[in-house]
Design a protein around this motif. Structure first.
Motif, PDB file in Angstrom:
ATOM      1  N   SER A 164      14.694  36.004  23.338  1.00  0.00           N
ATOM      2  CA  SER A 164      15.506  34.886  23.832  1.00  0.00           C
ATOM      3  C   SER A 164      14.670  33.657  24.160  1.00  0.00           C
ATOM      4  CB  SER A 164      16.311  35.317  25.058  1.00  0.00           C
ATOM      5  OG  SER A 164      15.447  35.688  26.104  1.00  0.00           O
ATOM      6  N   SER A 165      13.360  33.796  24.139  1.00  0.00           N
ATOM      7  CA  SER A 165      12.498  32.633  24.383  1.00  0.00           C
ATOM      8  C   SER A 165      11.307  32.663  23.422  1.00  0.00           C
ATOM      9  CB  SER A 165      12.026  32.593  25.841  1.00  0.00           C
ATOM     10  OG  SER A 165      11.341  33.779  26.161  1.00  0.00           O
ATOM     11  N   TYR A 166      10.777  31.479  23.169  1.00  0.00           N
ATOM     12  CA  TYR A 166       9.663  31.319  22.250  1.00  0.00           C
ATOM     13  C   TYR A 166       8.388  31.900  22.853  1.00  0.00           C
ATOM     14  CZ  TYR A 166       5.851  28.921  19.831  1.00  0.00           C
ATOM     15  OH  TYR A 166       4.697  28.639  19.157  1.00  0.00           O
ATOM     16  N   VAL A 167       7.621  32.639  22.018  1.00  0.00           N
ATOM     17  CA  VAL A 167       6.334  33.182  22.443  1.00  0.00           C
ATOM     18  C   VAL A 167       5.289  32.747  21.413  1.00  0.00           C
ATOM     19  CG1 VAL A 167       4.981  35.264  22.888  1.00  0.00           C
ATOM     20  CG2 VAL A 167       7.394  35.173  23.577  1.00  0.00           C
ATOM     21  N   ARG A 168       4.348  31.938  21.879  1.00  0.00           N
ATOM     22  CA  ARG A 168       3.269  31.474  21.002  1.00  0.00           C
ATOM     23  C   ARG A 168       2.478  32.690  20.506  1.00  0.00           C
ATOM     24  NH1 ARG A 168       0.033  26.340  21.761  1.00  0.00           N
ATOM     25  NH2 ARG A 168       1.590  26.142  23.375  1.00  0.00           N
ATOM     26  N   GLY A 169       2.204  32.732  19.224  1.00  0.00           N
ATOM     27  CA  GLY A 169       1.445  33.827  18.643  1.00  0.00           C
ATOM     28  C   GLY A 169       2.331  34.913  18.050  1.00  0.00           C
ATOM     29  N   LEU A 170       3.518  35.083  18.610  1.00  0.00           N
ATOM     30  CA  LEU A 170       4.469  36.053  18.064  1.00  0.00           C
ATOM     31  C   LEU A 170       5.323  35.387  16.990  1.00  0.00           C
ATOM     32  CD1 LEU A 170       5.581  38.941  18.220  1.00  0.00           C
ATOM     33  CD2 LEU A 170       7.210  38.119  19.927  1.00  0.00           C
TER      34      LEU A 170
ATOM     35  N   LEU B 217      16.487  32.762  16.131  1.00  0.00           N
ATOM     36  CA  LEU B 217      17.422  32.971  17.227  1.00  0.00           C
ATOM     37  C   LEU B 217      18.844  32.611  16.815  1.00  0.00           C
ATOM     38  CD1 LEU B 217      17.706  33.746  20.242  1.00  0.00           C
ATOM     39  CD2 LEU B 217      17.367  31.328  20.783  1.00  0.00           C
ATOM     40  N   LYS B 218      18.988  31.536  16.074  1.00  0.00           N
ATOM     41  CA  LYS B 218      20.317  31.093  15.628  1.00  0.00           C
ATOM     42  C   LYS B 218      20.962  32.125  14.699  1.00  0.00           C
ATOM     43  CE  LYS B 218      21.026  26.717  15.300  1.00  0.00           C
ATOM     44  NZ  LYS B 218      20.995  25.303  14.922  1.00  0.00           N
ATOM     45  N   ARG B 219      20.158  32.796  13.877  1.00  0.00           N
ATOM     46  CA  ARG B 219      20.668  33.785  12.923  1.00  0.00           C
ATOM     47  C   ARG B 219      20.856  35.168  13.546  1.00  0.00           C
ATOM     48  NH1 ARG B 219      16.611  31.534   9.608  1.00  0.00           N
ATOM     49  NH2 ARG B 219      15.355  33.357  10.033  1.00  0.00           N
ATOM     50  N   ALA B 220      20.134  35.454  14.604  1.00  0.00           N
ATOM     51  CA  ALA B 220      20.117  36.806  15.176  1.00  0.00           C
ATOM     52  C   ALA B 220      21.468  37.192  15.780  1.00  0.00           C
ATOM     53  CB  ALA B 220      19.032  36.912  16.241  1.00  0.00           C
TER      54      ALA B 220
END
Length: 152
Positions: A46-52, A63-66
């Motif tokens: 649900s939130s952006y994670v740098r590196g992932l 996220l929009k497609r999930a």
């Protein structure tokens, strides 16, 4: 969006032991393992994670497609204070909500009386008795493989 909260104490934190307005009834919804795992496999954080994620815009597109999203929130103790480990919260939308309601749900039980009884014991200074009434929870088997795409 419909949220699955597999942790009893996290749910008690969220609904204030069933005392928050509009959250006075606490339901335990049992779903199939297959449904739960489908949702987790088709989830995005649900939130952006740098590196992932390659970058913020790639995460936003994902996220929009999930059909499901995951957030990791601190697990709670009997006093609803945060613990150092995290609990998965699973949000469902679109097709996932239909599957949840029509295919995955096995049973629905009103656990409001249990929540109130445990809360009364905790408030009355008897956490040992309260802990004895908590639903049995254990680590979900295969979590590492299942959630690799959801961990930083």
């Amino acid at each position: 969006m419909t949220w699955i909260k597999p942790s009893f104490l996290w749910m008690m934190y969220r609904c204030g032991w069933g005392t928050k307005p509009g959250q006075e009834t606490v339901l335990a919804v049992e779903i199939t393992r297959e449904g739960f795992e489908w949702a987790v496999r088709n989830a995005c954080l649900s939130s952006y994670v740098r590196g992932l994620h390659p970058d913020r815009s790639a995460w936003q597109r994902e996220l929009k497609r999930a059909l499901a999203r995951v957030q990791w929130d601190p697990e709670r103790d009997l006093h609803l204070q945060p613990l150092p480990r995290r609990s998965l919260q699973l949000g469902l939308s679109g097709e996932a909500v239909r599957r949840y309601a029509d295919e995955w749900t096995v049973s629905i039980n009103d656990v409001t009386p249990l929540a109130r009884e445990i809360h009364a014991l905790v408030s009355g200074g008897d956490p040992h008795s309260a802990a004895q009434l908590l639903p049995q929870e254990r680590d979900y088997p295969g979590t590492d493989e299942l959630t690799t795409h959801l961990r930083s």
